[in-house]
Design an enzyme around this catalytic site. Structure first.
Site, short mmCIF file in Angstrom:
data_model
loop_
_atom_site.label_atom_id
_atom_site.label_comp_id
_atom_site.label_asym_id
_atom_site.label_seq_id
_atom_site.Cartn_x
_atom_site.Cartn_y
_atom_site.Cartn_z
N ASP A 295 0.97 -1.33 -0.08
CA ASP A 295 -0.03 0.31 0.17
C ASP A 295 1.04 1.19 0.06
OD1 ASP A 295 -2.42 -1.20 0.29
OD2 ASP A 295 -2.23 -1.62 2.31
N SER A 296 1.98 1.24 0.27
CA SER A 296 3.01 2.12 0.29
C SER A 296 2.88 3.00 -0.89
CB SER A 296 4.44 1.79 0.55
OG SER A 296 4.81 1.49 1.92
N1 ARG Z 1 6.05 0.02 3.89
C1 ARG Z 1 5.08 -0.69 3.40
C2 ARG Z 1 5.05 -0.55 1.86
O1 ARG Z 1 6.05 -0.58 1.23
C3 ARG Z 1 3.90 -0.05 4.01
C4 ARG Z 1 3.74 -0.41 5.37
C5 ARG Z 1 2.38 0.59 6.08
N2 ARG Z 1 2.61 -0.28 7.49
C6 ARG Z 1 1.82 0.03 8.11
N3 ARG Z 1 1.60 -0.70 9.51
N4 ARG Z 1 0.32 1.16 8.05
O2 ARG Z 1 3.89 -1.04 1.28
#
Ligand code: ARG
Length: 257
Positions: free
Chosen positions: A213-214
Protein backbone atom coordinates in the site's frame (compact mmCIF):
# COMPACT_ATOMS: atom_id res chain seq x y z
CA UNK A 1 -35.43 -45.93 -2.17
CA UNK A 2 -35.71 -45.52 1.60
CA UNK A 3 -31.95 -45.93 1.82
CA UNK A 4 -31.40 -43.22 -0.79
CA UNK A 5 -33.74 -40.85 1.04
CA UNK A 6 -31.97 -41.61 4.31
CA UNK A 7 -28.60 -40.86 2.72
CA UNK A 8 -29.97 -37.64 1.28
CA UNK A 9 -31.26 -36.51 4.67
CA UNK A 10 -27.96 -37.40 6.32
CA UNK A 11 -25.99 -35.45 3.74
CA UNK A 12 -28.27 -32.40 4.02
CA UNK A 13 -27.94 -32.44 7.81
CA UNK A 14 -24.16 -32.91 7.61
CA UNK A 15 -23.73 -30.07 5.16
CA UNK A 16 -26.01 -27.82 7.19
CA UNK A 17 -23.87 -28.51 10.26
CA UNK A 18 -20.71 -28.02 8.23
CA UNK A 19 -21.98 -24.66 7.06
CA UNK A 20 -22.55 -23.62 10.66
CA UNK A 21 -19.18 -24.80 11.90
CA UNK A 22 -16.94 -24.15 8.92
CA UNK A 23 -18.56 -21.61 6.64
CA UNK A 24 -19.71 -19.32 9.43
CA UNK A 25 -16.17 -18.73 10.81
CA UNK A 26 -14.87 -18.10 7.28
CA UNK A 27 -17.69 -15.64 6.64
CA UNK A 28 -16.95 -13.74 9.84
CA UNK A 29 -13.23 -13.67 8.93
CA UNK A 30 -14.36 -12.03 5.69
CA UNK A 31 -15.40 -9.00 7.69
CA UNK A 32 -11.77 -7.87 7.86
CA UNK A 33 -9.74 -9.32 5.03
CA UNK A 34 -8.87 -6.21 3.04
CA UNK A 35 -6.10 -3.44 3.02
CA UNK A 36 -6.32 -4.77 6.55
CA UNK A 37 -9.93 -4.44 7.71
CA UNK A 38 -11.17 -2.71 4.56
CA UNK A 39 -13.74 -3.21 1.82
CA UNK A 40 -13.74 -3.06 -1.96
CA UNK A 41 -13.59 0.30 -3.67
CA UNK A 42 -13.73 1.50 -7.25
CA UNK A 43 -11.32 3.77 -9.09
CA UNK A 44 -14.39 5.45 -10.56
CA UNK A 45 -15.15 6.75 -7.06
CA UNK A 46 -11.49 7.56 -6.34
CA UNK A 47 -10.17 8.36 -9.85
CA UNK A 48 -6.86 9.77 -8.58
CA UNK A 49 -5.66 6.57 -6.90
CA UNK A 50 -3.09 4.66 -8.99
CA UNK A 51 -0.71 1.78 -8.54
CA UNK A 52 2.92 1.37 -9.50
CA UNK A 53 3.93 -1.74 -11.39
CA UNK A 54 7.01 -3.27 -12.93
CA UNK A 55 7.26 -3.66 -16.70
CA UNK A 56 5.83 -7.18 -16.29
CA UNK A 57 2.75 -5.65 -14.63
CA UNK A 58 3.47 -6.69 -11.06
CA UNK A 59 2.01 -4.16 -8.60
CA UNK A 60 4.42 -3.01 -5.87
CA UNK A 61 3.14 0.31 -4.47
CA UNK A 62 0.37 2.89 -4.65
CA UNK A 63 0.32 6.54 -5.64
CA UNK A 64 -1.89 9.57 -6.21
CA UNK A 65 -2.47 11.51 -9.42
CA UNK A 66 -2.00 15.16 -8.42
CA UNK A 67 -1.71 16.58 -11.94
CA UNK A 68 -2.56 15.05 -15.34
CA UNK A 69 1.02 13.75 -15.72
CA UNK A 70 2.29 13.71 -12.10
CA UNK A 71 1.98 11.09 -9.37
CA UNK A 72 2.95 11.47 -5.72
CA UNK A 73 4.23 8.27 -4.11
CA UNK A 74 6.67 7.21 -1.39
CA UNK A 75 10.41 7.68 -1.88
CA UNK A 76 11.04 4.16 -0.57
CA UNK A 77 8.84 2.81 -3.40
CA UNK A 78 10.97 4.22 -6.19
CA UNK A 79 14.41 5.07 -4.83
CA UNK A 80 16.93 3.16 -6.95
CA UNK A 81 14.39 2.36 -9.66
CA UNK A 82 14.78 3.61 -13.21
CA UNK A 83 11.88 5.38 -14.93
CA UNK A 84 12.14 2.78 -17.72
CA UNK A 85 11.39 -0.06 -15.28
CA UNK A 86 8.34 1.65 -13.77
CA UNK A 87 4.70 1.86 -14.90
CA UNK A 88 1.73 3.71 -13.43
CA UNK A 89 -1.66 2.01 -13.74
CA UNK A 90 -4.73 4.27 -13.64
CA UNK A 91 -8.39 3.23 -13.52
CA UNK A 92 -7.93 -0.49 -12.83
CA UNK A 93 -9.74 -1.82 -9.74
CA UNK A 94 -8.87 -5.44 -10.53
CA UNK A 95 -5.17 -6.10 -11.10
CA UNK A 96 -6.10 -9.11 -13.25
CA UNK A 97 -8.12 -6.99 -15.69
CA UNK A 98 -6.86 -4.76 -18.50
CA UNK A 99 -9.09 -1.80 -17.58
CA UNK A 100 -7.76 1.73 -17.53
CA UNK A 101 -4.44 3.15 -18.66
CA UNK A 102 -0.86 2.01 -18.22
CA UNK A 103 1.47 5.01 -18.39
CA UNK A 104 5.23 4.93 -18.64
CA UNK A 105 7.38 7.03 -16.34
CA UNK A 106 9.80 9.55 -17.81
CA UNK A 107 11.27 10.96 -14.60
CA UNK A 108 11.54 10.04 -10.91
CA UNK A 109 12.14 12.79 -8.34
CA UNK A 110 12.93 11.58 -4.82
CA UNK A 111 13.00 14.08 -1.96
CA UNK A 112 16.71 15.01 -1.75
CA UNK A 113 16.79 14.49 2.04
CA UNK A 114 15.29 10.97 1.90
CA UNK A 115 17.40 8.13 3.34
CA UNK A 116 15.00 5.60 4.91
CA UNK A 117 11.24 5.71 5.55
CA UNK A 118 11.63 5.91 9.34
CA UNK A 119 13.80 9.03 8.99
CA UNK A 120 11.06 10.92 7.10
CA UNK A 121 11.09 12.71 3.71
CA UNK A 122 9.41 9.59 2.29
CA UNK A 123 7.95 11.31 -0.73
CA UNK A 124 8.60 11.18 -4.48
CA UNK A 125 7.07 12.55 -7.68
CA UNK A 126 6.81 10.59 -10.92
CA UNK A 127 6.40 12.27 -14.29
CA UNK A 128 4.27 10.29 -16.75
CA UNK A 129 4.71 9.98 -20.51
CA UNK A 130 1.15 11.26 -21.04
CA UNK A 131 -1.63 13.34 -19.56
CA UNK A 132 -4.34 11.24 -17.94
CA UNK A 133 -7.77 12.81 -18.27
CA UNK A 134 -9.03 12.23 -14.78
CA UNK A 135 -9.77 14.11 -11.62
CA UNK A 136 -6.66 14.82 -9.56
CA UNK A 137 -6.37 15.19 -5.79
CA UNK A 138 -5.13 18.50 -4.36
CA UNK A 139 -2.15 18.49 -2.00
CA UNK A 140 -2.54 19.64 1.59
CA UNK A 141 -0.76 22.96 2.08
CA UNK A 142 0.97 24.42 5.17
CA UNK A 143 -2.29 26.34 5.83
CA UNK A 144 -4.18 23.05 6.21
CA UNK A 145 -3.25 22.36 9.85
CA UNK A 146 -6.90 21.55 10.71
CA UNK A 147 -6.78 18.53 8.37
CA UNK A 148 -4.24 16.93 10.70
CA UNK A 149 -6.32 17.10 13.89
CA UNK A 150 -6.30 13.89 15.94
CA UNK A 151 -9.51 11.92 15.46
CA UNK A 152 -10.13 13.01 11.87
CA UNK A 153 -11.33 9.92 10.02
CA UNK A 154 -8.96 9.63 7.05
CA UNK A 155 -9.40 7.45 3.98
CA UNK A 156 -6.74 4.88 3.01
CA UNK A 157 -6.70 3.05 -0.32
CA UNK A 158 -4.52 0.36 -1.87
CA UNK A 159 -3.91 -3.00 -3.48
CA UNK A 160 -1.51 -4.20 -0.77
CA UNK A 161 -1.59 -7.16 1.57
CA UNK A 162 -4.68 -7.88 3.64
CA UNK A 163 -2.71 -9.00 6.69
CA UNK A 164 0.85 -8.63 7.94
CA UNK A 165 2.88 -11.13 5.92
CA UNK A 166 -0.19 -12.07 3.86
CA UNK A 167 -0.74 -11.84 0.15
CA UNK A 168 -1.63 -8.73 -1.83
CA UNK A 169 -5.20 -7.89 -2.73
CA UNK A 170 -6.35 -8.48 -6.30
CA UNK A 171 -8.79 -5.56 -5.95
CA UNK A 172 -8.58 -1.96 -4.79
CA UNK A 173 -9.52 -1.77 -1.12
CA UNK A 174 -10.37 1.13 1.16
CA UNK A 175 -10.85 1.85 4.83
CA UNK A 176 -11.08 4.75 7.23
CA UNK A 177 -8.69 5.26 10.12
CA UNK A 178 -8.59 8.05 12.71
CA UNK A 179 -5.51 10.30 12.77
CA UNK A 180 -3.63 9.85 16.04
CA UNK A 181 -2.15 12.61 18.16
CA UNK A 182 1.59 13.29 17.99
CA UNK A 183 1.93 12.07 21.59
CA UNK A 184 0.24 8.76 20.79
CA UNK A 185 2.40 8.16 17.76
CA UNK A 186 5.60 9.22 19.50
CA UNK A 187 4.90 6.78 22.33
CA UNK A 188 4.54 3.96 19.79
CA UNK A 189 7.56 4.93 17.70
CA UNK A 190 10.66 6.81 18.88
CA UNK A 191 11.41 7.67 15.21
CA UNK A 192 8.12 9.56 14.83
CA UNK A 193 8.49 13.19 13.84
CA UNK A 194 5.47 15.46 13.41
CA UNK A 195 7.37 17.63 10.93
CA UNK A 196 7.59 14.84 8.36
CA UNK A 197 5.05 12.17 9.38
CA UNK A 198 1.47 11.67 10.53
CA UNK A 199 -0.01 8.51 12.09
CA UNK A 200 -3.42 6.92 11.75
CA UNK A 201 -5.08 3.88 13.27
CA UNK A 202 -7.48 2.70 15.95
CA UNK A 203 -5.99 2.13 19.44
CA UNK A 204 -7.13 -1.50 19.20
CA UNK A 205 -5.72 -1.91 15.67
CA UNK A 206 -7.60 -4.03 13.13
CA UNK A 207 -7.61 -1.53 10.25
CA UNK A 208 -4.46 -0.34 8.52
CA UNK A 209 -2.43 -0.05 5.36
CA UNK A 210 0.05 -2.86 4.85
CA UNK A 211 2.86 -4.02 2.53
CA UNK A 212 2.21 -2.92 -1.05
CA UNK A 213 0.00 0.00 0.00
CA UNK A 214 3.03 2.25 0.38
CA UNK A 215 3.02 5.46 -1.58
CA UNK A 216 -0.79 5.41 -1.74
CA UNK A 217 -3.02 8.17 -0.41
CA UNK A 218 -4.13 9.21 3.06
CA UNK A 219 -7.03 11.56 2.38
CA UNK A 220 -8.97 13.97 4.56
CA UNK A 221 -11.02 17.04 3.69
CA UNK A 222 -10.72 16.31 -0.02
CA UNK A 223 -6.93 16.64 0.05
CA UNK A 224 -3.88 14.43 0.02
CA UNK A 225 -2.60 14.74 3.58
CA UNK A 226 -0.25 11.74 3.63
CA UNK A 227 1.39 8.93 1.68
CA UNK A 228 1.62 5.41 3.11
CA UNK A 229 5.09 4.93 4.54
CA UNK A 230 5.78 2.46 7.38
CA UNK A 231 4.64 0.79 10.60
CA UNK A 232 5.39 -2.12 12.90
CA UNK A 233 3.52 -5.05 11.38
CA UNK A 234 0.08 -4.04 10.17
CA UNK A 235 -3.09 -3.26 12.11
CA UNK A 236 -1.47 -4.19 15.43
CA UNK A 237 -2.95 -2.67 18.60
CA UNK A 238 -0.81 0.25 19.79
CA UNK A 239 1.09 0.55 16.48
CA UNK A 240 -0.64 2.91 14.05
CA UNK A 241 0.36 3.25 10.41
CA UNK A 242 2.85 6.01 9.65
CA UNK A 243 2.34 8.26 6.63
CA UNK A 244 4.55 10.87 5.04
CA UNK A 245 3.11 14.27 5.99
CA UNK A 246 2.34 16.12 2.76
CA UNK A 247 1.70 19.69 4.02
CA UNK A 248 5.32 20.41 5.07
CA UNK A 249 6.47 19.18 1.64
CA UNK A 250 3.91 21.19 -0.29
CA UNK A 251 6.46 23.65 -1.75
CA UNK A 252 9.06 21.09 -2.77
CA UNK A 253 6.41 18.80 -4.26
CA UNK A 254 4.64 21.68 -5.99
CA UNK A 255 7.95 22.74 -7.55
CA UNK A 256 7.93 19.35 -9.32
CA UNK A 257 4.43 19.74 -10.77
N1 ARG B 1 6.22 -0.10 3.94
C1 ARG B 1 4.99 -0.63 3.45
C2 ARG B 1 5.00 -0.64 1.93
O1 ARG B 1 6.05 -0.51 1.35
C3 ARG B 1 3.82 0.06 4.05
C4 ARG B 1 3.64 -0.35 5.43
C5 ARG B 1 2.55 0.35 6.10
N2 ARG B 1 2.46 -0.25 7.40
C6 ARG B 1 1.50 0.01 8.25
N3 ARG B 1 1.46 -0.67 9.35
N4 ARG B 1 0.60 0.90 7.99
O2 ARG B 1 4.02 -0.95 1.29
Amino acid sequence: MAKTLHRLIVSVVVSALASIFFVAPAASADVSPMIVGGTRASTSTYPWVVYLASTSGSQFCGGTLVKANKVVTAAHCVKGRTPASTRVVHGRDDKQSTAGTVASVTRIWVHPSYTTATAGYDVAVLTLDRNISSATLPLATPADTALYAAGNSALILGWGTTSSGGSASRYLLKANVPLTSDATCKSAYSQYSNTSMVCAGFPQGGVDTCQGDSGGPLVFGGKLIGDTSWGRGCAAAGYPGVYGRIAPYYSVINAQL
